[in-house]
Design a protein around this motif. Sequence first.
Motif, mmCIF file in Angstrom:
data_model
loop_
_atom_site.group_PDB
_atom_site.id
_atom_site.type_symbol
_atom_site.label_atom_id
_atom_site.label_comp_id
_atom_site.label_asym_id
_atom_site.label_seq_id
_atom_site.Cartn_x
_atom_site.Cartn_y
_atom_site.Cartn_z
ATOM 1 N N TYR A 69 47.408 15.580 -108.589
ATOM 2 C CA TYR A 69 46.422 16.265 -109.428
ATOM 3 C C TYR A 69 45.514 15.293 -110.182
ATOM 4 O O TYR A 69 44.909 15.669 -111.182
ATOM 5 C CB TYR A 69 47.130 17.222 -110.382
ATOM 6 C CG TYR A 69 47.783 18.367 -109.640
ATOM 7 C CD1 TYR A 69 47.037 19.442 -109.168
ATOM 8 C CD2 TYR A 69 49.143 18.341 -109.361
ATOM 9 C CE1 TYR A 69 47.626 20.474 -108.460
ATOM 10 C CE2 TYR A 69 49.749 19.373 -108.643
ATOM 11 C CZ TYR A 69 48.981 20.435 -108.197
ATOM 12 O OH TYR A 69 49.570 21.449 -107.478
ATOM 13 N N SER B 177 45.926 23.323 -103.684
ATOM 14 C CA SER B 177 45.276 22.888 -104.922
ATOM 15 C C SER B 177 45.521 21.401 -105.183
ATOM 16 O O SER B 177 44.922 20.820 -106.086
ATOM 17 C CB SER B 177 45.799 23.709 -106.104
ATOM 18 O OG SER B 177 47.200 23.519 -106.266
ATOM 19 N N PRO C 35 42.580 17.632 -105.054
ATOM 20 C CA PRO C 35 41.359 18.449 -104.961
ATOM 21 C C PRO C 35 40.110 17.678 -104.562
ATOM 22 O O PRO C 35 39.158 18.279 -104.058
ATOM 23 C CB PRO C 35 41.220 19.025 -106.378
ATOM 24 C CG PRO C 35 41.949 18.056 -107.252
ATOM 25 C CD PRO C 35 43.099 17.564 -106.437
ATOM 26 N N SER C 36 40.088 16.356 -104.778
ATOM 27 C CA SER C 36 38.885 15.575 -104.471
ATOM 28 C C SER C 36 39.077 14.630 -103.290
ATOM 29 O O SER C 36 38.153 13.887 -102.945
ATOM 30 C CB SER C 36 38.460 14.760 -105.706
ATOM 31 O OG SER C 36 38.167 15.604 -106.803
ATOM 32 N N GLN D 52 41.398 20.357 -99.338
ATOM 33 C CA GLN D 52 40.106 21.017 -99.543
ATOM 34 C C GLN D 52 38.915 20.211 -99.045
ATOM 35 O O GLN D 52 37.961 20.782 -98.499
ATOM 36 C CB GLN D 52 39.910 21.305 -101.040
ATOM 37 C CG GLN D 52 40.915 22.256 -101.644
ATOM 38 C CD GLN D 52 40.686 22.437 -103.136
ATOM 39 O OE1 GLN D 52 39.554 22.483 -103.613
ATOM 40 N NE2 GLN D 52 41.766 22.542 -103.903
#
Length: 531
Positions: A276, A305, A308-309, A333
Motif C-alpha cells: 500500500y 487494491s 495501486p501505482s 491495476q
Amino acid sequence: MSDTGTSDVIGRRVEVNGELATVRFSGIVPPVAGLWLGVEWDNPERGKHDGSHEGTVYFKCRHPTGGSFIRPNKVNFGIDFLTAVKNRYILEDGPEEDGKEQVVVIGNKPVETIGFDSVIKQQSELSKLQDISLRSCAVSGAGDKGGIAKACPNIRKIDLSKNLLSSWEEVICIADQLQHLEVLNLSENKLKFPSVSPPLTGTFSSLKVLVLNRTGITWAEVLQCASAWPVLEELYLESDNICISERPTDVLQMVKLLDLSSNQSIDENQLFLIAYLPRLEQLILSNTGISSIHFPDAEIGCKTSMFPSLQYLVVNDNRISQWSFINELEKLQRLQALSCLRNPLTAASPDSKEAQTTRQLIIAKIGQLKTLNKCEVLPEERRGAELDYRKAFGSDWKKAGGHQDPDKNRPSEDFLAAHPRFQLLCLKYGAPEDAEFQIQQPFMLKNQLLTLKIKYLNEMDQKVLEKQLPDSMTVQKVKGLLSRLLKVPVSELQLSYESPKMPGREIILENDLQSLQFYSVESGDCLLVRW
C-alpha cells in the motif's frame, strides 16, 4: 594509524593491501609483544582464524577463517571526504587563455584538453562541483566541521560506494553540509545503523535517490532512518538480507522505485506489507527466490487494491514455474511492464518456439502489458497472441461448460481460475466456433512425442524408466498410466519434473487438467513420481 588511538578503533573500517575489513579487537596478543589489531575481513578467505589464538578468544567472526591479527602500521584507516575530493578533482597550473591546451588531473590521471570550457571549470573548481564519484577512495569520515560546506556546497550527486565509512552517523556528518544533495550511493560500506530513529535535522531534506546495496541494513533500520528522507523517490536495498518485518507507516510514502533484489528471505507475505505504498511505480524482486503471489482481496477478473501505482515489475532469476503467478499479475491495476527472465516458466532458449509460446501466453494473460522483458508489445502482436490463445484453449473452454450462446455460457470455476481473461477475449473477438478448434496452431498445438525419464522416488533403488509420451497428454492421464504401472491409486500420486536446462530446480505439475506442453516439459527431462 598515526592519529588513531587504541580506544576508538573498534568498529572502524580499514583497508589492508586492497582488502577491506572491520576492526574487532585492539590490544596485546601474548606471547608476541606489542599492539595488535584484530580484524574481520569482508572476504573470509583472506583470514586465518575466527578471532582465537592459542585457546583464547579475542574477538568473534561470522566465518571460521574470517579473522586476522595485524600490526597497526599495516592498516589504512582512510581519509576525510574533502581530502578525497581534492585528490580526485584538481586542476594543475597552466595557461588559462581560451584555446590553449589545459591539463586536468582526474583520478590522478592527466588528461589534455583544448580550451578552458565550462565543464573543466566545474570539475576543477570545488565550489562548482555538482556530480562527483569517490568510489574506492578510502573515505572514512567528514573531516573538519564545516569544511565540506565551505569548499563544495553545491554537490547534488555523490558516489561513495566501497569506502571506509563505518556508521550512519558519519554519513550524516557529510550530508549535513550538503543542502542540495539529491543522489547518494553508499553501496558496499559496512555501516552500523542507529538502533533508534535519529533526530530530524533536515539533513536529507532534498534526497531523492539512496543506494544502500550490500550495506547490511535491516528493514527495521530502514524504517527508523526513513523519517529523515521525506522526499525520497528511489531506494535500492540489493543483497542486504532484508526481511520485511513491518508495514511502513508515515515513511517511504513518496518512494516510486524500490529494489529488493538478491534478498533471499523475501516472500509473498512480506510483499503484502509494502503493498500500500501509494506512489510505488517500480518494484525490483530479481533473485529473491519468490515462486508465488496471490492477491486475496480480488476475485477472478477483478482488480486488487494492492500496489495501486505499480507499473513496472521485475522478477528475473526466481523460481516462478506456474501460470497462476502470471494470472495474478492481471489483477494489478496499472501494470504495464514486466521482466521475468530466467525462471522455470520462461527458461526456454530465447530463439526457440517454446520461448515465443511463453511470450504470447503472458501477453494474452496480462491485458495492460505494453513491455515484456524490455521488448515492446505492439498492437498486432497482442492481437495475434490473444486470438491464438482463444483458439488454443477453445476446446478446453467448451468442455468446461463454455458455449457460443451467452445464456448457456457457464465455464467451470477451475477453467476460469486457469484462464481469467478467456471470457473477456470472447467478448472482444467473439466466442470461438467449433471449426476453429480443429486449427492446429504451429506453436501451441503441435503434437509430438517426448522421450522422458521417469524416476520413482519412493522405491529404494529409485530405478529410472524411459517412455515416450505425447506433449499434449494431460497430467491426469500421465497419473493414470503410472497408477496402472505402480498399482497405486491416482489420488496418491504427485508429479514434478527436472530439466537439464535448469539444474537443481524441480517444477511441480500441480494442475491435472494441463498438458505436459503447458509446463514446458521437453524430451530429455525427468518426471519425478512420489506417492
